[in-house]
Scaffold this active site. Structure first.
Site, PDB file in Angstrom:
ATOM      1  N   ASP A  91      -4.045  -5.968  21.189  1.00  0.00           N
ATOM      2  CA  ASP A  91      -5.335  -5.356  21.546  1.00  0.00           C
ATOM      3  C   ASP A  91      -5.125  -4.051  22.313  1.00  0.00           C
ATOM      4  OD1 ASP A  91      -6.652  -7.623  20.459  1.00  0.00           O
ATOM      5  OD2 ASP A  91      -6.368  -8.698  22.342  1.00  0.00           O
ATOM      6  N   ARG A 138       7.388 -12.987   9.942  1.00  0.00           N
ATOM      7  CA  ARG A 138       6.154 -12.216  10.061  1.00  0.00           C
ATOM      8  C   ARG A 138       6.202 -10.950   9.209  1.00  0.00           C
ATOM      9  NH1 ARG A 138       3.947  -8.906  14.695  1.00  0.00           N
ATOM     10  NH2 ARG A 138       5.979  -9.180  15.662  1.00  0.00           N
ATOM     11  N   GLU A 152       1.078  -2.012  17.159  1.00  0.00           N
ATOM     12  CA  GLU A 152       1.966  -3.171  17.217  1.00  0.00           C
ATOM     13  C   GLU A 152       1.786  -3.991  18.498  1.00  0.00           C
ATOM     14  OE1 GLU A 152       6.041  -2.784  15.732  1.00  0.00           O
ATOM     15  OE2 GLU A 152       5.542  -0.733  15.146  1.00  0.00           O
ATOM     16  N   MET A 165      -6.103 -14.136  13.021  1.00  0.00           N
ATOM     17  CA  MET A 165      -5.383 -14.690  14.165  1.00  0.00           C
ATOM     18  C   MET A 165      -3.877 -14.500  14.065  1.00  0.00           C
ATOM     19  SD  MET A 165      -7.975 -15.521  15.817  1.00  0.00           S
ATOM     20  CE  MET A 165      -7.191 -16.295  17.221  1.00  0.00           C
ATOM     21  N   SER A 224     -17.812 -14.587  10.754  1.00  0.00           N
ATOM     22  CA  SER A 224     -19.160 -14.097  11.039  1.00  0.00           C
ATOM     23  C   SER A 224     -19.203 -12.569  11.041  1.00  0.00           C
ATOM     24  CB  SER A 224     -19.676 -14.656  12.369  1.00  0.00           C
ATOM     25  OG  SER A 224     -18.976 -14.112  13.465  1.00  0.00           O
ATOM     26  N   GLU A 258     -21.076  -7.571  18.477  1.00  0.00           N
ATOM     27  CA  GLU A 258     -19.997  -7.368  17.513  1.00  0.00           C
ATOM     28  C   GLU A 258     -20.569  -7.104  16.119  1.00  0.00           C
ATOM     29  OE1 GLU A 258     -16.762 -10.209  17.488  1.00  0.00           O
ATOM     30  OE2 GLU A 258     -17.282 -10.850  19.520  1.00  0.00           O
ATOM     31  N   HIS A 284     -12.702  -6.850  19.315  1.00  0.00           N
ATOM     32  CA  HIS A 284     -12.253  -7.781  20.348  1.00  0.00           C
ATOM     33  C   HIS A 284     -13.416  -8.052  21.299  1.00  0.00           C
ATOM     34  CE1 HIS A 284      -9.353  -9.768  22.943  1.00  0.00           C
ATOM     35  NE2 HIS A 284      -9.864  -9.126  23.972  1.00  0.00           N
TER      36      HIS A 284
END
Length: 216
Positions: free
Chosen positions: A145, A65, A142, A90, A13, A174, A109
């Site tokens: 948030d 990762r 790293e 995510m 969104s 947002e 966030h």
């Protein structure tokens, strides 16, 4: 016109809000590529609908990762991306991605950071009984948030709020402030000193008690 790349894992969104801002001429940018770690994400369908190049990368292709991020960074650099925008992505980025795009990755966030990092933050806000919540656009480092805060929007919390009603009102903010933050960055109106972010020609924020406005 500046080139941006968007990473998304879900419905997208905020991605749609950015696309709308570009198509309406409020944001002078081009989305060069949308990358998702979820081939079933509705963000991928949004890319198709708006004829935006996209790439899905399955987690199993790169179990580590760092290798996953190296592949993502490669696609972004191939497209000449200047700013990386996380829109419901995510995954926690590794140092590989941060080093490739230092202070050129941003996220939004759904809380007033540094309060309530991580997931399910609207429920956390209600459980703590806060009187105000909101959302935060921040640089990505790293940590979780934990990057420098660019702009925030304040949303009052009412006694009748549920997780769903509060989430809906925060999401509207947002959609409003994320394109705004991108515009400020692409117009080079942002400077960072330590953890503090300064915006050129910014007005002083109004009191959050008077109005749920963007604070800078």
């Amino acid at each position: 016109m500046k080139n941006i790349g968007i990473l998304a894992s879900g419905r997208g969104s905020n991605l749609q809000a950015i696309i709308d801002a570009i198509e309406a001429g409020r944001l002078n940018a081009e989305i060069k590529i949308i990358i998702s770690d979820n081939p079933f994400a509705f963000a991928v369908e949004r890319a198709r609908r708006h004829n935006i190049p996209f790439r899905t990368i399955a987690k199993k292709e790169f179990p580590l990762r760092e290798d996953f991020d190296r592949a993502v960074a490669g696609h972004l650099k191939e497209q000449g991306v200047e700013l990386v925008v996380l829109a419901g992505y995510m995954r926690l980025l590794s140092g590989v991605m941060i080093k490739e795009f230092p202070m050129r990755i941003i996220n939004i966030h759904p809380s007033l950071l540094p309060s309530f990092t991580g997931l399910d933050v609207q429920k956390k806000a209600l459980d703590w009984g806060v009187k105000f919540s909101g959302c935060t656009v921040h640089f990505v480092d790293e940590g979780l948030d934990s990057g420098p805060i660019i702009i925030q929007a304040v949303v009052p919390v009412s006694d009748s709020d549920t997780k769903e009603t509060l989430s809906e009102r925060i999401l509207r903010e947002e959609h409003r402030i994320y394109p705004m933050a991108i515009k400020l960055l692409l117009e080079e109106k942002i400077s960072v000193r330590g953890r503090r972010v300064f915006i050129k020609d910014a007005e002083e924020p109004q009191s959050a008690v008077e109005n749920p406005v963007v604070t800078i």
